[in-house]
Design an enzyme around this catalytic site. Structure first.
Site, short mmCIF file in Angstrom:
data_model
loop_
_atom_site.label_atom_id
_atom_site.label_comp_id
_atom_site.label_asym_id
_atom_site.label_seq_id
_atom_site.Cartn_x
_atom_site.Cartn_y
_atom_site.Cartn_z
N GLU A 111 0.19 -47.39 5.68
CA GLU A 111 1.21 -46.51 6.25
C GLU A 111 1.23 -45.18 5.50
O GLU A 111 0.65 -45.07 4.42
CB GLU A 111 2.58 -47.20 6.16
CG GLU A 111 2.66 -48.55 6.89
CD GLU A 111 2.75 -48.42 8.42
OE1 GLU A 111 2.34 -47.38 8.98
OE2 GLU A 111 3.20 -49.39 9.06
N HIS B 256 -1.34 -44.37 10.69
CA HIS B 256 -1.87 -45.40 9.78
C HIS B 256 -3.25 -45.88 10.22
O HIS B 256 -3.56 -45.87 11.43
CB HIS B 256 -0.89 -46.58 9.61
CG HIS B 256 -0.73 -47.45 10.80
ND1 HIS B 256 0.50 -47.80 11.31
CD2 HIS B 256 -1.63 -48.09 11.61
CE1 HIS B 256 0.36 -48.60 12.34
NE2 HIS B 256 -0.94 -48.78 12.56
N ASN C 204 1.78 -43.35 13.94
CA ASN C 204 2.22 -42.59 12.76
C ASN C 204 1.04 -42.25 11.84
O ASN C 204 1.24 -41.82 10.71
CB ASN C 204 3.29 -43.36 11.98
CG ASN C 204 2.74 -44.63 11.33
OD1 ASN C 204 1.58 -45.00 11.54
ND2 ASN C 204 3.56 -45.30 10.55
N ASP D 205 -6.79 -56.49 8.35
CA ASP D 205 -5.43 -56.78 7.89
C ASP D 205 -4.90 -58.07 8.48
O ASP D 205 -5.54 -58.68 9.35
CB ASP D 205 -4.49 -55.60 8.22
CG ASP D 205 -4.81 -54.93 9.56
OD1 ASP D 205 -5.36 -55.62 10.43
OD2 ASP D 205 -4.52 -53.74 9.72
C1 F6R Z 1 -5.11 -53.40 13.32
C2 F6R Z 1 -4.92 -52.19 12.55
C3 F6R Z 1 -4.01 -51.09 13.01
C4 F6R Z 1 -4.18 -50.75 14.48
C5 F6R Z 1 -3.17 -49.68 14.87
C6 F6R Z 1 -3.27 -49.33 16.33
O1 F6R Z 1 -6.02 -54.24 12.66
O2 F6R Z 1 -5.45 -52.10 11.52
O3 F6R Z 1 -4.28 -49.93 12.25
O4 F6R Z 1 -5.48 -50.29 14.70
O5 F6R Z 1 -1.89 -50.14 14.60
O6 F6R Z 1 -2.87 -50.43 17.07
P1 F6R Z 1 -3.20 -50.53 18.63
O7 F6R Z 1 -4.68 -50.54 18.74
O8 F6R Z 1 -2.61 -51.82 19.07
O9 F6R Z 1 -2.59 -49.33 19.25
#
Ligand code: F6R
Length: 261
Positions: A143, A138, A136, A67
């Site tokens: 989301e 995702h 949450n 992303d």
């Molecule tokens: C990042 C991504 C997100 C993160 C998620 C957890 O490329 O796709 O899904 O993996 O937001 O973020 P962290 O690892 O910072 O807790």
């Protein structure tokens, strides 16, 4: 789905890195799906050590980031283009020309998303997708309520995700409101999924993804639908798993032929 519970966050990185290193050793031009955020940083640090010591050569491996924020200049330190360059491409010795990040600045974002999907397809798809999970539920930036068939597209970040990611920025308001993310359908097409999670703030999302109903309410639950998904978590992130004792038992009693480390 295989669930591996390890004592520490460092071991999560170590074991996940071993799995990825094994793939690149067997297939030097493997296509990796690259998550950003804090969860995979220990994996990349371990892989960088293996690259520096000459144990694994990543120079032919290809990569697609999961992303990117919309509207953040590429040179911004928190753009995922920057993060992929500083945490992945450079330390692992990957060829930057073989690593793509969605374009969050394209004048026609929808067209850029379609082109990203074509680029993934043109190399035969992603062999192994590295994933984190949001508090949450995702995965990528899909989301809650994301379609299981979704492809790379623009999404609105949930307020909770923006608040969670504010720690990377100067203030919460600096976190972009939109992103471009591989879809859940794109992620499901990968040959293998490896999700890592560390810390108590992920325990609820991990429990819902692993043991809850398969539902777009918790996008991480799509892992239950994938043929080859591995979830590697530390004790704190495993705290909500009802069947934790069984997962530990299966990992400890894994037959040699099934071991990947
Ligand atoms: C990042 C991504 C997100 C993160 C998620 C957890 O490329 O796709 O899904 O993996 O937001 O973020 P962290 O690892 O910072 O807790």
């Amino acid at each position: 789905m295989e669930i591996v519970i390890l004592p520490t966050a460092a071991e999560v990185g170590h074991i996940a890195a071993a799995k990825i290193a094994g793939l690149v050793t067997r297939k030097p031009d493997a296509v990796l799906g690259l998550a950003t955020g804090s969860s995979p940083l220990a994996i990349y640090a371990e892989l960088a050590i293996l690259a520096r010591s000459g144990e694994v050569d990543f120079s032919r491996a290809r990569g697609f980031a999961l992303d990117e924020y919309v509207g953040l200049p590429v040179e911004h330190p928190q753009s995922y283009a920057s993060v992929i360059r500083t945490e992945v491409t450079q330390p692992l010795g990957m060829d930057a020309a073989l690593v793509r990040v969605p374009d969050g600045l394209a004048p026609d974002l929808a067209a850029a998303c379609e082109e990203y999907e074509r680029a993934i397809a043109s190399v035969g798809g992603i062999d192994l997708q590295i994933l984190g999970i949001g508090a949450n539920g995702h995965v990528g930036f899909n989301e809650p309520s994301s379609s299981f068939q979704s492809r790379t597209r623009i999404k609105t970040l949930a307020p909770q995700t923006r608040a969670d990611n504010a720690r990377f920025f100067g203030s919460p308001d600096e976190v972009p409101t939109h992103c471009v993310t591989q879809g859940l359908g794109t992620i499901l097409d990968a040959g293998e999924l490896v999700m890592v999670a560390q810390g108590a703030n992920k325990a609820d999302a991990v429990a819902r993804a692993v043991e809850g109903p398969i539902s777009s309410r918790c996008p991480g639950s799509i892992l239950q639908w994938h043929r080859r998904a591995t979830v590697i978590v530390d004790e704190a992130a495993a705290a909500g798993l009802e069947l934790a004792a069984y997962y530990r038992y299966t990992y400890e009693n894994k037959p040699d032929w099934q071991r990947w480390i």
